[in-house]
Design an enzyme around this catalytic site. Structure first.
Site, short mmCIF file in Angstrom:
data_model
loop_
_atom_site.label_atom_id
_atom_site.label_comp_id
_atom_site.label_asym_id
_atom_site.label_seq_id
_atom_site.Cartn_x
_atom_site.Cartn_y
_atom_site.Cartn_z
CG HIS A 106 3.75 0.43 4.23
ND1 HIS A 106 4.99 0.79 3.76
CD2 HIS A 106 3.57 -0.88 3.87
CE1 HIS A 106 5.53 -0.23 3.11
NE2 HIS A 106 4.70 -1.26 3.17
CD GLU A 143 2.16 -3.21 2.04
OE1 GLU A 143 2.90 -3.95 2.73
OE2 GLU A 143 2.58 -2.50 1.10
CG HIS A 198 5.00 -5.47 5.39
ND1 HIS A 198 5.22 -4.19 4.92
CD2 HIS A 198 5.64 -5.54 6.58
CE1 HIS A 198 5.95 -3.52 5.78
NE2 HIS A 198 6.23 -4.31 6.80
CD GLU A 280 5.91 -8.32 1.98
OE1 GLU A 280 4.73 -7.98 1.74
OE2 GLU A 280 6.85 -7.51 2.03
#
Length: 316
Positions: A106, A143, A198, A280
Protein backbone atom coordinates in the site's frame (compact mmCIF):
# COMPACT_ATOMS: atom_id res chain seq x y z
CA UNK A 1 40.85 23.31 9.18
CA UNK A 2 43.05 20.78 7.45
CA UNK A 3 46.81 20.88 7.36
CA UNK A 4 49.00 20.03 4.40
CA UNK A 5 52.06 18.37 5.89
CA UNK A 6 53.89 18.41 2.56
CA UNK A 7 54.42 22.18 2.90
CA UNK A 8 57.19 23.59 5.17
CA UNK A 9 55.98 25.05 8.43
CA UNK A 10 55.79 28.87 8.33
CA UNK A 11 58.47 30.81 10.18
CA UNK A 12 57.32 33.09 12.95
CA UNK A 13 57.92 36.78 12.19
CA UNK A 14 59.10 39.08 14.97
CA UNK A 15 59.41 42.86 15.16
CA UNK A 16 62.57 44.57 16.56
CA UNK A 17 62.12 46.85 19.59
CA UNK A 18 63.91 50.25 20.04
CA UNK A 19 66.39 48.90 22.62
CA UNK A 20 67.66 46.35 20.17
CA UNK A 21 68.16 49.00 17.49
CA UNK A 22 70.16 51.23 19.89
CA UNK A 23 72.48 48.46 20.97
CA UNK A 24 73.03 47.45 17.38
CA UNK A 25 74.52 50.85 16.62
CA UNK A 26 76.99 50.78 19.57
CA UNK A 27 78.51 47.31 19.68
CA UNK A 28 80.23 45.02 17.22
CA UNK A 29 78.15 42.88 14.98
CA UNK A 30 78.91 39.74 16.99
CA UNK A 31 77.54 41.31 20.18
CA UNK A 32 74.47 42.51 18.30
CA UNK A 33 73.73 38.96 17.30
CA UNK A 34 73.87 37.77 20.92
CA UNK A 35 71.67 40.60 22.23
CA UNK A 36 69.09 40.14 19.50
CA UNK A 37 68.92 36.40 20.24
CA UNK A 38 68.42 37.11 23.95
CA UNK A 39 65.82 39.82 23.33
CA UNK A 40 63.74 37.56 21.10
CA UNK A 41 63.95 34.50 23.32
CA UNK A 42 65.31 32.08 20.72
CA UNK A 43 65.77 31.42 17.05
CA UNK A 44 63.13 31.48 14.36
CA UNK A 45 63.88 27.81 13.66
CA UNK A 46 62.48 26.82 17.05
CA UNK A 47 59.23 28.59 16.25
CA UNK A 48 59.10 26.94 12.86
CA UNK A 49 59.64 23.50 14.37
CA UNK A 50 56.87 24.13 16.88
CA UNK A 51 54.54 25.03 14.08
CA UNK A 52 55.55 21.90 12.22
CA UNK A 53 54.89 19.81 15.32
CA UNK A 54 51.47 21.40 15.67
CA UNK A 55 50.70 20.67 12.05
CA UNK A 56 51.88 17.09 12.42
CA UNK A 57 49.68 16.54 15.47
CA UNK A 58 46.63 17.99 13.76
CA UNK A 59 44.35 15.62 11.81
CA UNK A 60 44.53 15.61 8.05
CA UNK A 61 41.06 14.00 7.86
CA UNK A 62 37.93 13.67 9.96
CA UNK A 63 38.10 11.42 12.96
CA UNK A 64 35.13 9.20 13.76
CA UNK A 65 33.63 8.22 17.10
CA UNK A 66 31.67 5.13 18.06
CA UNK A 67 28.11 5.90 18.98
CA UNK A 68 26.30 4.15 21.79
CA UNK A 69 25.03 1.39 19.52
CA UNK A 70 28.45 0.68 18.07
CA UNK A 71 27.74 2.42 14.77
CA UNK A 72 30.57 4.59 13.46
CA UNK A 73 29.79 8.28 13.81
CA UNK A 74 31.54 11.50 12.87
CA UNK A 75 32.23 14.84 14.44
CA UNK A 76 31.10 16.41 11.17
CA UNK A 77 28.28 15.25 8.87
CA UNK A 78 29.51 13.26 5.93
CA UNK A 79 32.75 12.15 7.59
CA UNK A 80 33.96 8.59 7.57
CA UNK A 81 34.50 7.06 10.99
CA UNK A 82 36.35 3.91 11.95
CA UNK A 83 34.71 0.56 11.46
CA UNK A 84 33.00 -0.94 14.47
CA UNK A 85 35.16 -3.65 16.08
CA UNK A 86 34.19 -7.06 14.75
CA UNK A 87 31.94 -5.60 12.04
CA UNK A 88 31.40 -7.76 8.97
CA UNK A 89 32.24 -6.30 5.59
CA UNK A 90 28.91 -6.42 3.68
CA UNK A 91 30.82 -7.08 0.46
CA UNK A 92 31.91 -10.40 1.98
CA UNK A 93 28.57 -11.24 3.61
CA UNK A 94 26.60 -14.39 2.83
CA UNK A 95 24.21 -12.44 0.57
CA UNK A 96 26.89 -10.58 -1.40
CA UNK A 97 25.86 -10.50 -5.06
CA UNK A 98 22.21 -11.25 -4.29
CA UNK A 99 19.42 -8.82 -5.19
CA UNK A 100 16.35 -8.55 -2.97
CA UNK A 101 13.33 -6.35 -3.68
CA UNK A 102 11.10 -5.45 -0.73
CA UNK A 103 7.56 -4.35 -1.52
CA UNK A 104 6.00 -2.33 1.35
CA UNK A 105 2.28 -2.93 0.88
CA UNK A 106 0.00 0.00 0.00
CA UNK A 107 1.01 3.66 0.52
CA UNK A 108 0.36 6.03 3.41
CA UNK A 109 -1.29 8.52 1.00
CA UNK A 110 -3.42 6.13 -1.04
CA UNK A 111 -6.55 7.37 0.75
CA UNK A 112 -5.98 10.80 -0.79
CA UNK A 113 -5.97 9.37 -4.33
CA UNK A 114 -8.97 7.07 -4.50
CA UNK A 115 -9.65 7.78 -8.18
CA UNK A 116 -6.12 6.81 -9.16
CA UNK A 117 -5.88 3.66 -7.05
CA UNK A 118 -9.31 2.43 -8.18
CA UNK A 119 -8.21 2.44 -11.82
CA UNK A 120 -8.22 -1.07 -13.24
CA UNK A 121 -4.94 -2.66 -14.35
CA UNK A 122 -4.31 -5.96 -16.09
CA UNK A 123 -3.04 -8.69 -13.76
CA UNK A 124 -2.99 -11.58 -16.22
CA UNK A 125 -6.25 -13.03 -17.56
CA UNK A 126 -8.24 -10.56 -15.44
CA UNK A 127 -7.99 -7.00 -14.16
CA UNK A 128 -7.96 -5.49 -10.70
CA UNK A 129 -7.74 -2.09 -9.02
CA UNK A 130 -4.35 -0.38 -9.15
CA UNK A 131 -3.92 -0.52 -5.36
CA UNK A 132 -5.92 -0.25 -2.13
CA UNK A 133 -5.65 1.76 1.07
CA UNK A 134 -5.00 -1.30 3.20
CA UNK A 135 -6.38 -1.91 6.67
CA UNK A 136 -5.62 -0.46 10.13
CA UNK A 137 -5.87 -1.32 13.81
CA UNK A 138 -8.94 -0.19 15.73
CA UNK A 139 -6.75 2.57 17.19
CA UNK A 140 -5.89 3.83 13.70
CA UNK A 141 -2.38 2.44 13.10
CA UNK A 142 -2.37 2.06 9.32
CA UNK A 143 -1.17 -1.04 7.53
CA UNK A 144 0.81 1.18 5.15
CA UNK A 145 2.76 2.65 8.09
CA UNK A 146 3.40 -0.84 9.46
CA UNK A 147 4.62 -2.25 6.15
CA UNK A 148 7.01 0.64 5.56
CA UNK A 149 8.48 0.37 9.06
CA UNK A 150 9.07 -3.37 8.80
CA UNK A 151 10.47 -2.95 5.28
CA UNK A 152 13.04 -0.42 6.49
CA UNK A 153 14.12 -2.76 9.27
CA UNK A 154 14.30 -5.68 6.84
CA UNK A 155 16.32 -3.64 4.33
CA UNK A 156 18.90 -2.75 6.97
CA UNK A 157 19.31 -6.37 8.07
CA UNK A 158 19.71 -7.66 4.52
CA UNK A 159 22.23 -4.97 3.58
CA UNK A 160 24.36 -5.93 6.57
CA UNK A 161 24.47 -9.43 5.07
CA UNK A 162 25.73 -8.02 1.77
CA UNK A 163 22.52 -8.02 -0.29
CA UNK A 164 21.63 -5.32 -2.79
CA UNK A 165 18.19 -4.13 -1.69
CA UNK A 166 15.54 -2.11 -3.52
CA UNK A 167 12.15 -0.93 -2.22
CA UNK A 168 9.20 -0.62 -4.59
CA UNK A 169 8.19 2.54 -2.72
CA UNK A 170 9.65 4.46 0.18
CA UNK A 171 6.84 6.90 0.96
CA UNK A 172 8.27 8.91 -1.92
CA UNK A 173 5.28 9.02 -4.27
CA UNK A 174 1.72 10.33 -3.92
CA UNK A 175 0.10 6.89 -4.29
CA UNK A 176 0.82 3.32 -5.28
CA UNK A 177 2.68 2.09 -7.19
CA UNK A 178 0.03 0.02 -8.91
CA UNK A 179 0.26 -3.73 -8.45
CA UNK A 180 1.46 -4.32 -12.01
CA UNK A 181 4.27 -1.79 -11.58
CA UNK A 182 5.29 -3.38 -8.28
CA UNK A 183 5.79 -6.64 -10.17
CA UNK A 184 7.76 -4.92 -12.93
CA UNK A 185 10.15 -3.36 -10.39
CA UNK A 186 11.17 -6.79 -9.16
CA UNK A 187 11.39 -8.15 -12.69
CA UNK A 188 13.57 -5.30 -13.95
CA UNK A 189 15.89 -5.70 -10.97
CA UNK A 190 16.25 -9.40 -11.84
CA UNK A 191 15.73 -10.00 -8.15
CA UNK A 192 16.75 -13.25 -6.56
CA UNK A 193 13.81 -12.83 -4.19
CA UNK A 194 10.90 -10.40 -3.75
CA UNK A 195 8.90 -10.11 -0.53
CA UNK A 196 5.74 -8.02 -0.27
CA UNK A 197 5.10 -7.00 3.35
CA UNK A 198 1.48 -6.78 4.54
CA UNK A 199 -0.83 -7.18 7.53
CA UNK A 200 -4.34 -8.62 7.30
CA UNK A 201 -7.69 -7.08 8.22
CA UNK A 202 -9.84 -10.03 9.28
CA UNK A 203 -12.34 -10.70 12.07
CA UNK A 204 -11.55 -10.60 15.78
CA UNK A 205 -10.26 -13.98 16.93
CA UNK A 206 -8.52 -14.66 13.63
CA UNK A 207 -4.86 -14.60 14.54
CA UNK A 208 -1.40 -15.40 13.24
CA UNK A 209 0.65 -14.88 10.08
CA UNK A 210 0.49 -16.47 6.67
CA UNK A 211 2.63 -16.41 3.54
CA UNK A 212 0.87 -16.12 0.17
CA UNK A 213 2.38 -18.09 -2.71
CA UNK A 214 1.67 -17.67 -6.43
CA UNK A 215 -0.59 -20.21 -8.07
CA UNK A 216 -0.22 -21.37 -11.65
CA UNK A 217 -1.49 -18.54 -13.88
CA UNK A 218 -1.18 -18.25 -17.66
CA UNK A 219 -2.57 -15.65 -20.02
CA UNK A 220 -2.88 -11.90 -20.33
CA UNK A 221 0.88 -11.47 -20.18
CA UNK A 222 1.24 -13.66 -17.10
CA UNK A 223 2.99 -17.01 -16.79
CA UNK A 224 3.94 -18.07 -13.29
CA UNK A 225 5.14 -21.52 -14.35
CA UNK A 226 8.86 -20.78 -13.75
CA UNK A 227 8.34 -19.18 -10.34
CA UNK A 228 5.76 -21.38 -8.62
CA UNK A 229 8.36 -23.84 -7.30
CA UNK A 230 11.04 -21.33 -6.21
CA UNK A 231 8.40 -19.08 -4.65
CA UNK A 232 7.09 -21.95 -2.55
CA UNK A 233 10.63 -22.67 -1.41
CA UNK A 234 11.06 -19.01 -0.45
CA UNK A 235 7.71 -18.99 1.34
CA UNK A 236 8.46 -22.12 3.35
CA UNK A 237 11.79 -20.70 4.50
CA UNK A 238 10.12 -17.46 5.58
CA UNK A 239 7.23 -19.19 7.36
CA UNK A 240 9.60 -21.35 9.37
CA UNK A 241 11.91 -18.56 10.48
CA UNK A 242 9.11 -16.03 11.04
CA UNK A 243 7.41 -18.38 13.50
CA UNK A 244 10.67 -19.19 15.27
CA UNK A 245 11.87 -15.60 15.65
CA UNK A 246 8.59 -13.81 16.44
CA UNK A 247 6.94 -16.57 18.46
CA UNK A 248 3.77 -16.03 16.42
CA UNK A 249 1.78 -19.05 15.32
CA UNK A 250 0.72 -19.66 11.73
CA UNK A 251 -2.74 -18.35 10.88
CA UNK A 252 -5.66 -20.10 12.57
CA UNK A 253 -8.02 -19.07 9.75
CA UNK A 254 -6.01 -19.51 6.52
CA UNK A 255 -3.69 -22.30 5.40
CA UNK A 256 -4.88 -25.14 7.67
CA UNK A 257 -2.11 -24.45 10.18
CA UNK A 258 0.70 -24.45 7.60
CA UNK A 259 1.03 -20.67 7.41
CA UNK A 260 0.93 -20.99 3.60
CA UNK A 261 -1.78 -19.92 1.17
CA UNK A 262 -1.87 -20.13 -2.64
CA UNK A 263 -3.65 -17.42 -4.63
CA UNK A 264 -4.16 -16.56 -8.29
CA UNK A 265 -5.82 -13.15 -7.92
CA UNK A 266 -2.87 -10.99 -6.88
CA UNK A 267 -1.26 -9.00 -9.69
CA UNK A 268 2.00 -8.64 -7.81
CA UNK A 269 2.39 -12.42 -7.93
CA UNK A 270 0.75 -13.16 -11.28
CA UNK A 271 2.99 -10.77 -13.20
CA UNK A 272 6.23 -11.63 -11.43
CA UNK A 273 8.97 -13.43 -13.34
CA UNK A 274 11.15 -13.89 -10.24
CA UNK A 275 10.52 -15.76 -6.96
CA UNK A 276 8.02 -13.73 -4.94
CA UNK A 277 5.72 -14.07 -1.94
CA UNK A 278 3.39 -11.90 0.13
CA UNK A 279 3.61 -12.06 3.92
CA UNK A 280 0.59 -11.16 6.06
CA UNK A 281 2.38 -10.61 9.36
CA UNK A 282 -0.74 -10.68 11.53
CA UNK A 283 -4.34 -9.51 11.80
CA UNK A 284 -4.60 -5.80 12.57
CA UNK A 285 -8.27 -6.09 13.53
CA UNK A 286 -7.64 -8.56 16.33
CA UNK A 287 -6.62 -6.80 19.59
CA UNK A 288 -4.00 -9.39 20.54
CA UNK A 289 -2.35 -9.37 17.13
CA UNK A 290 -2.65 -5.58 17.00
CA UNK A 291 -0.69 -5.32 20.25
CA UNK A 292 2.17 -7.15 18.54
CA UNK A 293 2.00 -5.24 15.27
CA UNK A 294 2.14 -1.88 17.07
CA UNK A 295 5.19 -2.91 19.12
CA UNK A 296 8.52 -1.67 17.76
CA UNK A 297 10.30 -4.58 19.44
CA UNK A 298 8.01 -7.09 17.76
CA UNK A 299 8.36 -5.38 14.38
CA UNK A 300 12.12 -5.79 14.69
CA UNK A 301 11.58 -9.49 15.36
CA UNK A 302 9.28 -9.67 12.33
CA UNK A 303 11.95 -8.09 10.15
CA UNK A 304 14.56 -10.50 11.49
CA UNK A 305 12.31 -13.48 10.85
CA UNK A 306 11.80 -12.33 7.27
CA UNK A 307 15.52 -11.68 6.81
CA UNK A 308 16.49 -15.11 8.12
CA UNK A 309 13.93 -16.76 5.86
CA UNK A 310 15.23 -14.89 2.82
CA UNK A 311 18.83 -15.66 3.76
CA UNK A 312 18.01 -19.35 4.19
CA UNK A 313 16.49 -19.38 0.70
CA UNK A 314 19.33 -17.49 -0.98
CA UNK A 315 22.32 -18.82 0.95
CA UNK A 316 21.36 -22.25 2.35
Amino acid sequence: MSYDESQPAPRRRFGLNPLTLTVATLVPAAVVGVLVWQGLGGSGDDGGNAAAATASASPTGRSGTLLGDGVPGDAEPGGSGPASPGATDPAKGPLAGKVVVIDPGHNTRNHLHTAEINKQVQIGPTSKECDTTGTATNAGYAEAAFTLDVSHRLRDLLKKEGATVTLTQDDDRPFGPCVDERARIGNRAKADAVVSVHADGSAVGNRGFHVILPGLVKGGGADTTPIVGPSRDLGEHIAGRFAAVTGSAPSNYIGDGTGLDVRKDLGGLNLSTVPKVFVECGNMRDPKDAALLTSADWRQKAARGLAEGISGFLAP
